[in-house]
Every structure is written in structure tokens, then in C-alpha cells.
Design a protein around this motif. Structure first.
Motif, short mmCIF file in Angstrom:
data_model
loop_
_atom_site.label_atom_id
_atom_site.label_comp_id
_atom_site.label_asym_id
_atom_site.label_seq_id
_atom_site.Cartn_x
_atom_site.Cartn_y
_atom_site.Cartn_z
N ASP A 112 -3.36 12.59 -2.44
CA ASP A 112 -4.91 12.47 -2.49
C ASP A 112 -4.85 11.09 -3.42
N ILE A 113 -3.80 10.31 -3.80
CA ILE A 113 -3.95 9.22 -4.45
C ILE A 113 -3.23 8.11 -3.74
N LEU A 114 -3.96 7.09 -3.65
CA LEU A 114 -3.75 5.77 -2.96
C LEU A 114 -3.61 4.60 -3.98
N SER A 115 -2.39 3.87 -4.05
CA SER A 115 -2.20 2.64 -4.83
C SER A 115 -2.06 1.17 -3.85
N VAL A 116 -3.15 0.60 -4.35
CA VAL A 116 -3.06 -0.78 -3.56
C VAL A 116 -2.58 -1.66 -4.34
N HIS A 117 -1.44 -2.76 -4.24
CA HIS A 117 -1.00 -3.52 -5.09
C HIS A 117 -1.52 -4.83 -4.60
N THR A 157 -8.77 10.32 -2.96
CA THR A 157 -9.56 10.90 -2.08
C THR A 157 -8.50 11.91 -1.12
N ASN A 158 -9.36 12.52 -0.56
CA ASN A 158 -8.69 13.60 0.19
C ASN A 158 -8.22 12.96 1.38
N GLN A 159 -8.90 11.55 1.69
CA GLN A 159 -8.76 10.96 2.92
C GLN A 159 -7.52 9.81 2.44
N ALA A 160 -6.76 9.90 1.79
CA ALA A 160 -5.82 8.74 1.28
C ALA A 160 -5.04 8.57 2.47
N PRO A 161 -4.40 9.29 3.12
CA PRO A 161 -3.43 9.24 4.23
C PRO A 161 -3.92 8.24 5.32
N GLN A 162 -5.42 8.82 5.69
CA GLN A 162 -6.30 8.19 6.85
C GLN A 162 -6.36 6.67 6.25
N VAL A 165 0.87 -1.11 -0.12
CA VAL A 165 -0.05 -0.10 -0.07
C VAL A 165 1.00 1.17 0.01
N SER A 166 0.80 2.21 -0.95
CA SER A 166 1.43 3.39 -1.12
C SER A 166 0.88 4.53 -1.31
N LEU A 167 1.29 5.74 -1.08
CA LEU A 167 0.82 7.11 -1.46
C LEU A 167 1.73 7.40 -2.82
N GLU A 168 0.58 7.65 -3.80
CA GLU A 168 1.39 8.44 -5.08
C GLU A 168 1.40 9.65 -5.03
N ALA A 169 0.33 10.15 -4.34
CA ALA A 169 0.52 11.78 -3.87
C ALA A 169 -0.62 11.82 -2.66
#
Length: 963
Positions: free
Chosen positions: A314-319, A336-341, A308-312
Motif C-alpha cells: 500500500d506504499i508507492l515511492s516515486v523518485h 493507498t490500497n491502489q498502489a499496485p494499479q 517507481v517502486s513499491l515499498e509495501a
């Protein structure tokens, strides 16, 4: 189309008189309606008259407003209405006449413009508060004078306004983490209530129809009636747990839900991203489907998620790994704006052990502390261990963090049973014998009884009666009351009837001495106040039967004292403070004396209530500890005569730290130990018993141990009489409770007690060949590094000359090569510490490591001889520790004889002609044995063994031990 509301109204016509509207006559039951104005004559009057079928507002009068609701006197009612109309008409005419009459206006300023007065009657009338009181009383008519117009009142807005919120806050269980277990009954009750309440609703978004049927099946299976759902305390917790476990399998219920945008290669789709304890779900919202508005599009278990990584921001990438192919992966990208959470939640779910298992421990001993962030507990309390809160640094040592109910704080690991396992260790209950002994040892004696004890009653029973039989027959209450009151003349015989002639003579002497101290009789040329006090004390010491007589004499002289001498009563009370500190009365007189002192102490209006309170405290202390044994000196007599009862004395709690405490004439060692232990933050009474009060006297500074019942002023008075220097020390002599590191003074005290023994090498243990093990050597290096940080000149560097100050002498080898090697190892250890360390922290680490050694707290004594049941034993060494006593071979250190404290019946120090011995009576399997130990430290050994017996509870009769 007619308005049905308007069709129910009828027009009203009001007569006009003199250009003004005249309202109808007022009713005796309702106020008249307000008169219409010219602007009001619109609206309803334009409608045709035939549209009104009934009045718009009906009379709301009910039958309860009449005296008889079923019978109406119409003639009488019409007369009342006619009378009211005439009264109203007359009143209006009078007001009209007054308005037409001219009103005198003041010359300056110019008259205000005429104001048209209207007669308006409203439902609610605002009246001036000044006239409000008279309106309800008698009304006096006054001429109506037109008033100037008032400025408009501007309504101020309130500074704070409470508005009831249209919403409610509820606590819900949103999701379960993987492996989470519910073992708190309050949480189980709340989650079950949440599920049942949601099942009652018809919303299909989280709970589907088949899910509700599953809950109904479980409730029927356990035969739960529907009425119990409103009173869920009747439902067994197992039923609630079964419903909760079933709900955790529902795919849509326990989820964290986020509205996101899925970024696909060729499009972006709005979807719902849900996280549950089983994995990730992508859900599509279909509102047109009323039965299943949420449809699961994809499901990815946690086992298939690789990264699970943050590309930005507001963008979350799940492999995600494909289940069919091992090396095939795909990525789910969401915006989503809640990507870090979301990433933080997924990391917790993927890391494993998200919800740690709750761990409980049982307190082994009492631990009382006043530190803010520390936890106090009692023996047997169950403590839940928790993670240390962020931002708080634990104290130095082996500390844990836990809670008891709603109290949180740090606790020492040594005070709890930290054995691994699911079961909590069993509770160690305090037996009734231990509790009674503890109460008897610590609690003060109850001074008063519910029964009244007066000196007149005591005099009637025990005072000497007149010799003449006729006077005995007429011995009235007045005569008895006169005997117990103040007397300006000396007595010719004792007050008590059971004293003999010889004792009666001493009684007369004590009464003369009391009167001299009071100033009612003059002193002889060679006498002083100290001589008079000594005479009374010596007579009481040599003639114990006269103690009750002296008490009665002092009570007599302090009762209704009318002496012409200014300080007669005051000195009598102060002499009573001395007597109560030295000698107890008989048990027969005790309740009468305590009642007399209590009556004078409790009433603050009495002139000597403060001194009476001191006498009361002294007497209770004397009955508890036996009274003082050494005569007070002339200085103390003078100070008590002048009203000075307190003294400041220094007590050493470490080598360089002493505190000044206040001493009373009756302060005993046990009380001072408790006060000093409180300064060290040792507040548990059981732990305070491990400390002793010691003192050194003379130039040789021989250490003596105070017994618990020793009066400190006796020791001070005796030392000052011999003109010998003395010092008091608080010393820990029993080592049963583990060390604590929550007080700087405590750490300094413990460190100063063990550092000398450590540097002498008496705490070092070797193997069978007499050599140090590698583990012990490594610990000595670490201890030396801690001691080096405590040296005042450690910035100069570590060298071979510094080793004797930080390493035991028996470890330092004379060879220079070995010393350099030890310096190198200590320097390497100092580098591992990473810089300087605070002195309190270095001492804490030193004590924590040293306390793990098997010889820590063990005392060794070389004996001159040991005799067992009359037979001489070979040369042995005595060791005393928390498990018992041992007799060791001097060279091999093998155990020759071992006895625990449960076997020891008594211990005492016996003085022979030129030496002292310690006599131990021990119960064994073969019978009772007696050990007579000849040693120079007989008092110290007997004190330590007796104290260990008391603390460990091994002695059945603790009164036989010398504490």
C-alpha cells in the motif's frame, strides 16, 4: 394554525337503521363511499364544523359524460335520483329481513360462531373468477348465506424481482497515454461528445471557465452553429480532432485520479494523485473555493521520473530528478490500497511505446479456412494487425494475428502484403473477364428457363405427322398427346420427322431395345441386359443424330406408363439415367428434357421423383463436361438396374494416408479435387486450382494426370476391364500460393511431396563454382535436425549411418571425418530445439524453411530434342515454375531461353508415330514462334504448363489449355 387541507373538508352524517350504518343512495354515475366504522369516527369529526368550507373530494364528472354538455334537464335528473334512492332502500330492507331469518346449520361439525355481516362498498372489489363471467351478464339473485371465515392469505415474495437501477453506466475516455493517436472515427466521435457534454455543465472540478471559453473559440472559428451540437454528425471530423487536442492540454481533464495520503517526513497529508499523458500531478482539494476547487500543488513530467517502486502493498515511492540539478533526487511517497494499479499505469507510461501504432496490411490472395481461431479473408481485404491474445499459442509457422471488422484470428504472413510503411498497399481488383471466366468455370449451368417447355409443344413442331393428308388436317390435340405417352406396341418408324429411312430403322431398333430392358418385350436366348444397354449406347455413339430420338422414346415410355410388367416404368427411368450420363441432347430438345425432368423431380408425390432428380443432375453434368467416354461394364449395368448409383473409392492425400470418397457415375476429376481440398482445409477455389488428381495403373505405377473433365468411372472401368491395379492420388502441381500450416493432413501431404526431391538433392542450389554457401549449409543442418526428429528410431541416437535418411546424398562426403563433423553440428542443433518436438510441428518448420529456397516448387525435365520454328536447338533442360518456363544449359545451368506465361498462346500434347511432343505457340517481339519439345513426359509437361497458365491468368483463351 389551521391545516389548509383539513379546512377544505365537510362532515358527513350517515343515518342508522337497525344498528347498522345506512350509506346514502348510490348515484347512477359513481359508486358510494365506504361506510365508517366505530374506529373511524375520530380525527376529522373532532374539528369544529365551521372549519369546513367546501367538500374534501369534489365530483370529477365533466361535461363529456352528458349527452349535451351545455344543457341540463334538472327535473329528469331529480326523478332519476329519487328512483335510485327508493330502489336502494327496498334492497336494504329485503336483505335485513333475510338476515333475521334462521339459517339451518349442519349437525356435524358444530356450527361456527356467528359472523357479523356488514354491507361495505369499496372502490375495487375482488371477485371469485368462477362468478366473474356471470357478473357482467344476467344477474340472478341468490339467498345470502354467511360463510365461515377464511384463513389470512400470505403474500409470497417473488423469486426474481427487477428493480430499475437509479444510476446509469456511461463510457468515458479517462486519460491518454503518451504518444496515443486517435485514428478511429467512432472513438473520435465519442470523445468529442464527452467533452461537449461536460462543457455544458457548470462543474468546475475538471473543466475550468477558461477551458470552456477555449472550446467556444474553436467552435466559432470553424463556424459551428449551436444547433449542430445536438446533431454532431454534421460536424466535420477535423473540428472534433481540434477540440480533442485542445482538451488534452487541460491539466485536470484527462487524468486518472486517486485519493491518496502523501507520507512526508514530518506529517501525512491527504491529497489527490493524478496521472495524465504529460506527467504526475499532486492536487489539493479546496471545497471553499467555488471557482477553483482543485489546486495543483506539484507537477512532475515523465522525463524527470527516475524510478517507481513499491515499498509495501500500500506504499508507492516515486523518485523524481530535480530539473535544476542533475544528481539531485527527491522521493514522493504515497499510501493507498491502489498502489499496485498506480505502479502498473506509471510503468506503461514510462516504458515508451505504450500505444503501438496501428498497422494495416492488404490481403494478396483469398484464404478460406474452417479453423476456429483462424481468419478467413478475400483478396484485397484490409486487415489490422494486433497483438496475440494471452493464453493462445499461434500455429507453427510465420503467423500473424489480426482482425477484419469484428472478426479476429491468426493469418499467414505470406498471404498479405507485409511491406513496412504508412500506406496500405493498393487493392488488386478482379477484372470482369476474370470474374466471368471464374463463374463460367465453377458455376453450374442454370437448368430451367422461366418459359414452359412441354413435350406436346415439341411433338407438335418436330414429331412425324400422319402420311394421309386427311389425317394431317384432323390431327388434334388428343392424337398428339397419345404420341408422347407410353406405348405397349413397338413403333414402326422414328418419332422425329427429320430422320431419314436408314436412321429411322436404327430408331426402331433402339425402341425395341428399350422395351426389352423395360421387360415389355422378351430377351433373346443369347441376349442379356448388358447387351441391350450396349446396343443403345453404341447406336447413340455412332449416330449422333439419333440421340434426340432416344431421349424422346424414353420420355414417351416414362409418361403415363400403364404396363402390366411390374418394373417397366422403373427400368425406363434407370435407363434414362445411363443415357443422360453419356450423351447430351441437342440444344433444341434441351429445354424440353430439362423441363420434363424438373417437373417429375420437384413433385415428391410422383413415384420416380428421386430417379428423375438423378437424370436431371446427370444431364447438367453432361452438358458441362461432355459425358462419359468409356462403356460401362456388366457389373455397373447390373448395379444401376438394381438402383445402386454410388461407389466408394480410396484416394491418397499422402503416402500413408488415404480417404474413401463416394463416387457417382458422373463424378469428374474437378469435383473430387474440390472435395479432397476441403479435407485439407483448402477452401479457396483459386487455391484449389493448384492441385491435380493423378492415378497409377499397372505394376510399373506410371503416374498419369487427370484432366478436369475426366470422368473417374471411365478410368476405373477401363482399368478394371484390363484387370490392372490402380490408385488415385491428390498432388499439388502448381506452387503459386504460399504454404499453409493450419491442417495436419495438408502438412503431411506437402511434406511427402517434397521430401524425396530434397533427399535426392534436386532442390539444392550452389554458387558459380558449384559449391555450397555457408548459409545453405547451415540451413541443411537445421533441416536435418527436423528430419531426425521424425525418424521412428531417433531415441537410439544420431550417428553417421543415419545421415542418408536426413541429409541429401550430394551433401554427404565419403570422408568419415566430415560425416562426424556433420553429426556434431546436427546434435548441437537438436540441443538448441530443447527437447522433443511433435511430428506436425517438425514438418511445419521443415516446410517453412525449405519454402524459402529459390528452387522450391521448380520442376526439371530432361528433353530429347527441341525444335524452334523448324530449327534444331542444342541440348537443354526445361524448368517450370510460377514465373514461367526456362531452357537451361545442362552443365552451367545458364538460361538459354525464357518465356513467361503471358507470352504462351497455347500448349498441347501431340502424338506422333512412336512418340509424343509438346507443342508451344509463343508470342514474342519478333513474332510468333513454335517450340516442339520431344520428351517422354509430354502429357505431364503440357498439363503443368496449361495449369500454370490457368492459375496465373496468363492465357487469354483458357479453353485451349489441357487441364
Amino acid at each position: 394554525m389551521e391545516n389548509p387541507l383539513l379546512a377544505r373538508q365537510i362532515p358527513r352524517a350517515y343515518p342508522y337503521q337497525n344498528g347498522n350504518v345506512v350509506p346514502p343512495p348510490p348515484s347512477s354515475y359513481r359508486a358510494p363511499s365506504p361506510a365508517p366504522t366505530s374506529g373511524d369516527r375520530r380525527g376529522l369529526n373532532r374539528l369544529p364544523q365551521e372549519s369546513y368550507t367546501e367538500p374534501a373530494v369534489k365530483n370529477t364528472k365533466n361535461n363529456s359524460e352528458y349527452l349535451s354538455p351545455h344543457r341540463f334537464n334538472l327535473d329528469e335528473q331529480k326523478a332519476v335520483i329519487r328512483h335510485e334512492k327508493e330502489t336502494a332502500k327496498n334492497a336494504i330492507n329485503m336483505l335485513s329481513d333475510r338476515l333475521r331469518s334462521p339459517v339451518p346449520q349442519p349437525t356435524p361439525p358444530p356450527p361456527p360462531p356467528p359472523v357479523r355481516e356488514e354491507w361495505v362498498i369499496r372502490d375495487s372489489v375482488e371477485r371469485d373468477p368462477v362468478t366473474q363471467g356471470r357478473i357482467r351478464g344476467s344477474f340472478r339473485k341468490e339467498p345470502l348465506v354467511p360463510q365461515p371465515p377464511r384463513p389470512p392469505v400470505v403474500a409470497e415474495k417473488p423469486a426474481v424481482k427487477f428493480v430499475k437501477a437509479p444510476w446509469k453506466l456511461t463510457i468515458r475516455k479517462e486519460m491518454f497515454y503518451p504518444g496515443e493517436v486517435l485514428n478511429d472515427i467512432q472513438i473520435i466521435d465519442q470523445v468529442f461528445a464527452q467533452i461537449v457534454e461536460d462543457c455544458k455543465k457548470s462543474y468546475p472540478y475538471r473543466i475550468r471557465e477558461q477551458d470552456r471559453k477555449q472550446v467556444e473559440t474553436v467552435l466559432r472559428q470553424y463556424e459551428i452553429p449551436p444547433s449542430d451540437l445536438n446533431n454532431q454528425s454534421n460536424i466535420h471530423p477535423d473540428v472534433k480532432v481540434a477540440v480533442i487536442e485542445l482538451a488534452r492540454l487541460w491539466p485536470l481533464y484527462f487524468n486518472q485520479v486517486y485519493e491518496v495520503v502523501e507520507k512526508r517526513p514530518d506529517e501525512s497529508v491527504s491529497t489527490i494523485f493524478a496521472i495524465s499523458e504529460h506527467g504526475i500531478r499532486l492536487i489539493v482539494h479546496t471545497p471553499h473555493d467555488l471557482e477553483n476547487p482543485l489546486k495543483i500543488q506539484d507537477f512532475f513530467p515523465f522525463e524527470t521520473i527516475a524510478d517507481v517502486s513499491l515499498e509495501a502493498n500500500d506504499i508507492l515511492s516515486v523518485h523524481v530528478r530535480h530539473e535544476d540539478e542533475e544528481n539531485a533526487y527527491s522521493a514522493v511517497r504515497i499510501k493507498t490500497n491502489q498502489a499496485p494499479q498506480i505502479k502498473k499505469t506509471l510503468d506503461r507510461c514510462l516504458s515508451g511505446g505504450v500505444v503501438p501504432k496501428r498497422k494495416f496490411v492488404r490481403a494478396l490472395e483469398d484464404y478460406v479456412t474452417s479453423e476456429v481461431n483462424h481468419l478467413s479473408f478475400k483478396q484485397g481485404d484490409v486487415i489490422e494487425l494486433l497483438q496475440e491474445p494471452e493464453g493462445e499459442t499461434p500455429p507453427v509457422g510465420n503467423w500473424l494475428y489480426g482482425k477484419i471488422e469484428n472478426r479476429f484470428g491468426f493469418l499467414l504472413a505470406q498471404y498479405v502484403d507485409s511491406t513496412d510503411g504508412d500506406n496500405v498497399p493498393p487493392i488488386r481488383h478482379e477484372t470482369s473477364e476474370d470474374r466471368d471466366e471464374r463463374v463460367r468455370f465453377f458455376d453450374d449451368e442454370v437448368p430451367f428457363s422461366s418459359e414452359r417447355y412441354t413435350m406436346i409443344d415439341f411433338a407438335t413442331k418436330y414429331f412425324r405427322k400422319p402420311k394421309d393428308k386427311k389425317k394431317q388436317e384432323t390431327w388434334a390435340w388428343e392424337d398428339i398427346s397419345q404420341i408422347v405417352r407410353f406405348s405397349e406396341k413397338p413403333i414402326s418408324q422414328s418419332l422425329l420427322a427429320d430422320l431419314g429411312n436408314e436412321e429411322s430403322k436404327y430408331a426402331v431398333e433402339t425402341f425395341h431395345a428399350i422395351m426389352k430392358f423395360m421387360g415389355d418385350e422378351p430377351l433373346k436366348k443369347s441376349e442379356s441386359m448388358t447387351d441391350v444397354v450396349f446396343k443403345v449406347l453404341l447406336i447413340c455413339h455412332r449416330q449422333p443424330t439419333l440421340r434426340d430420338e432416344v431421349y424422346c422414346q424414353l420420355i414417351k415410355q416414362t409418361t403415363s406408363n400403364i404396363s402390366q410388367k411390374p418394373n417397366s416404368a422403373l427400368r425406363a427411368w434407370r435407363l434414362l439415367t445411363i443415357i443422360t450420363a453419356y450423351f447430351p441432347s441437342s440444344l433444341t430438345l434441351k429445354p424440353y428434357v430439362l423441363q420434363y425432368l424438373g417437373d417429375n423431380a420437384d413433385e415428391w408425390q410422383r413415384p420416380f421423383h428421386g430417379t428423375a432428380r438423378i437424370c436431371q443432375t446427370n444431364m447438367i453434368q453432361t452438358f458441362k463436361y461432355g459425358g462419359r467416354k468409356v462403356l460401362l461394364n456388366a457389373l455397373e449395368v447390373q448395379q444401376i438396374t438394381d438402383g445402386c448409383q454410388l461407389r466408394r473409392q480410396a484416394f491418397y492425400i499422402s503416402k500413408d494416408h488415404n480417404v474413401s470418397q463416394t463416387l457417382r457415375p458422373i463424378t469428374v476429376a474437378e469435383e473430387m479435387i474440390q472435395e479432397l481440398c476441403n479435407l485439407l482445409n483448402v477452401r479457396s477455389l483459386h487455391e484449389q486450382q493448384e492441385f491435380s488428381l493423378c492415378y497409377t495403373v499397372g505394376k510399373d505405377k506410371h503416374l498419369n494426370y487427370c484432366k478436369n473433365d475426366n470422368y473417374l468411372m471411365d478410368i476405373i472401368t477401363e482399368s478394371e476391364h484390363k484387370k490392372l491395379p490402380f490408385q488415385f492420388y491428390l498432388k499439388r502441381t502448381v506452387w503459386v500460393h504460399p504454404l499453409r500450416y493450419d491442417n495436419a493432413a495438408y502438412i503431411d501431404s506437402m511434406f511427402d511431396q517434397v521430401i524425396d526431391d530434397y533427399l535426392r538433392g534436386s532442390l539444392i542450389s550452389t554458387n558459380s563454382l558449384g559449391q555450397l554457401t555457408a548459409a545453405t549449409t547451415e540451413e541443411i543442418i537445421k533441416l536435418a535436425a527436423y528430419l531426425f526428429l521424425l525418424l521412428p528410431d531417433n531415441p537410439k541416437g544420431l550417428n553417421a549411418k543415419t545421415l542418408p535418411q536426413i541429409v541429401p546424398k550430394s551433401v554427404i562426403e565419403p570422408k568419415h571425418r566430415h560425416q562426424e563433423e556433420m553429426v556434431t553440428r546436427i546434435s548441437r542443433q537438436l540441443k538448441m530445439f530443447g527437447g522433443r518436438m511433435r511430428p506436425a510441428e517438425a514438418k511445419s518448420h521443415f516446410l517453412e524453411l525449405l519454402s524459402t529456397w529459390p528452387t522450391f516448387g521448380v520442376l526439371h525435365y530432361r528433353l530429347k530434342s527441341v525444335v524452334e520454328n523448324g530449327h534444331q536447338l542444342p541440348e537443354v533442360i526445361l524448368t517450370i515454375n510460377k514465373s514461367g518456363i526456362q531452357l537451361l544449359q545442362p552443365k552451367s545451368k545458364e538460361v538459354f531461353k525464357e518465356r513467361n506465361y503471358d507470352q504462351i498462346v497455347s500448349v498441347e500434347s501431340i502424338r506422333k508415330t512412336a512418340y509424343k511432343i509438346v507443342r508451344l505457340v509463343i508470342n514474342t517481339m519478333q513474332g510468333e514462334e513454335t517450340l516442339d519439345i520431344k520428351t517422354d513426359e509430354a502429357d505431364e509437361i503440357s498439363h503443368l504448363i496449361g495449369q500454370y497458365m490457368f492459375v496465373t491468368g496468363g492465357a487469354e483463351e483458357r479453353g485451349s489449355t489441357e487441364l
